[in-house]
Design a protein around this motif. Sequence first.
Motif, PDB file in Angstrom:
ATOM      1  N   ARG A  18      47.764  44.280 -56.545  1.00 19.95           N
ATOM      2  CA  ARG A  18      48.361  45.312 -57.549  1.00 19.95           C
ATOM      3  C   ARG A  18      47.360  45.754 -58.668  1.00 19.95           C
ATOM      4  NH1 ARG A  18      53.545  41.520 -57.913  1.00 19.95           N
ATOM      5  NH2 ARG A  18      54.854  42.296 -56.038  1.00 19.95           N
ATOM      6  N   GLN A  20      45.926  46.610 -61.883  1.00 21.10           N
ATOM      7  CA  GLN A  20      45.626  45.976 -63.287  1.00 21.10           C
ATOM      8  C   GLN A  20      45.426  46.691 -64.286  1.00 21.10           C
ATOM      9  OE1 GLN A  20      46.366  42.496 -62.872  1.00 21.10           O
ATOM     10  NE2 GLN A  20      46.750  43.311 -61.137  1.00 21.10           N
ATOM     11  N   LYS A  22      47.806  48.365 -66.334  1.00 18.18           N
ATOM     12  CA  LYS A  22      48.812  49.378 -66.340  1.00 18.18           C
ATOM     13  C   LYS A  22      49.750  49.565 -67.754  1.00 18.18           C
ATOM     14  CE  LYS A  22      50.631  50.879 -62.783  1.00 18.18           C
ATOM     15  NZ  LYS A  22      51.481  51.064 -61.463  1.00 18.18           N
ATOM     16  N   ASN A  23      49.742  48.279 -68.352  1.00 22.56           N
ATOM     17  CA  ASN A  23      50.160  48.330 -69.594  1.00 22.56           C
ATOM     18  C   ASN A  23      49.463  47.893 -70.517  1.00 22.56           C
ATOM     19  OD1 ASN A  23      50.368  45.376 -70.019  1.00 22.56           O
ATOM     20  ND2 ASN A  23      51.962  45.246 -68.413  1.00 22.56           N
ATOM     21  N   VAL A  24      49.709  48.134 -72.084  1.00 19.18           N
ATOM     22  CA  VAL A  24      48.739  47.892 -73.037  1.00 19.18           C
ATOM     23  C   VAL A  24      48.035  46.379 -73.084  1.00 19.18           C
ATOM     24  CG1 VAL A  24      48.493  47.935 -75.489  1.00 19.18           C
ATOM     25  CG2 VAL A  24      49.844  49.765 -74.564  1.00 19.18           C
ATOM     26  N   SER A  25      49.121  45.430 -72.858  1.00 20.37           N
ATOM     27  CA  SER A  25      48.455  44.321 -72.958  1.00 20.37           C
ATOM     28  C   SER A  25      47.527  43.873 -71.871  1.00 20.37           C
ATOM     29  CB  SER A  25      49.513  43.052 -73.214  1.00 20.37           C
ATOM     30  OG  SER A  25      50.420  43.114 -71.972  1.00 20.37           O
ATOM     31  N   SER A  26      47.885  44.196 -70.853  1.00 13.73           N
ATOM     32  CA  SER A  26      47.186  44.198 -69.359  1.00 13.73           C
ATOM     33  C   SER A  26      45.768  44.967 -69.661  1.00 13.73           C
ATOM     34  CB  SER A  26      47.763  44.382 -68.421  1.00 13.73           C
ATOM     35  OG  SER A  26      47.131  44.437 -67.147  1.00 13.73           O
ATOM     36  N   ALA A  27      45.702  46.068 -70.263  1.00 12.27           N
ATOM     37  CA  ALA A  27      44.588  46.887 -70.254  1.00 12.27           C
ATOM     38  C   ALA A  27      43.829  46.484 -71.370  1.00 12.27           C
ATOM     39  CB  ALA A  27      45.024  48.397 -71.015  1.00 12.27           C
TER      40      ALA A  27
END
Length: 81
Positions: A18, A20, A22-27
């Motif tokens: 998948r 990686q 894609k959301n703020v915390s993951s970015a």
Amino acid sequence: MGHVGLTPQAISVLGGFRPQGKNVSSAVKVVETALALQEAGCFSVVLECVPPPVAAAATSALRIPTIGIGAGPYCSGQVNF
């Protein structure tokens, strides 16, 4: 050479193949991990399967080159397949 984003060796931890970041915390985690790899002595970092804005943020934050694999046009270099 460091490797962040989609790391095939960790697919069981990531929940499969998948993208990686894609959301703020993951970015933020992608960029922080790239910075940690730089500090650990990596001469470059592969950014694999992360959104182009995340790759741009990592590339601008680092003093070492980034190599994109499915990470958009904002890396220092590209792997084409």
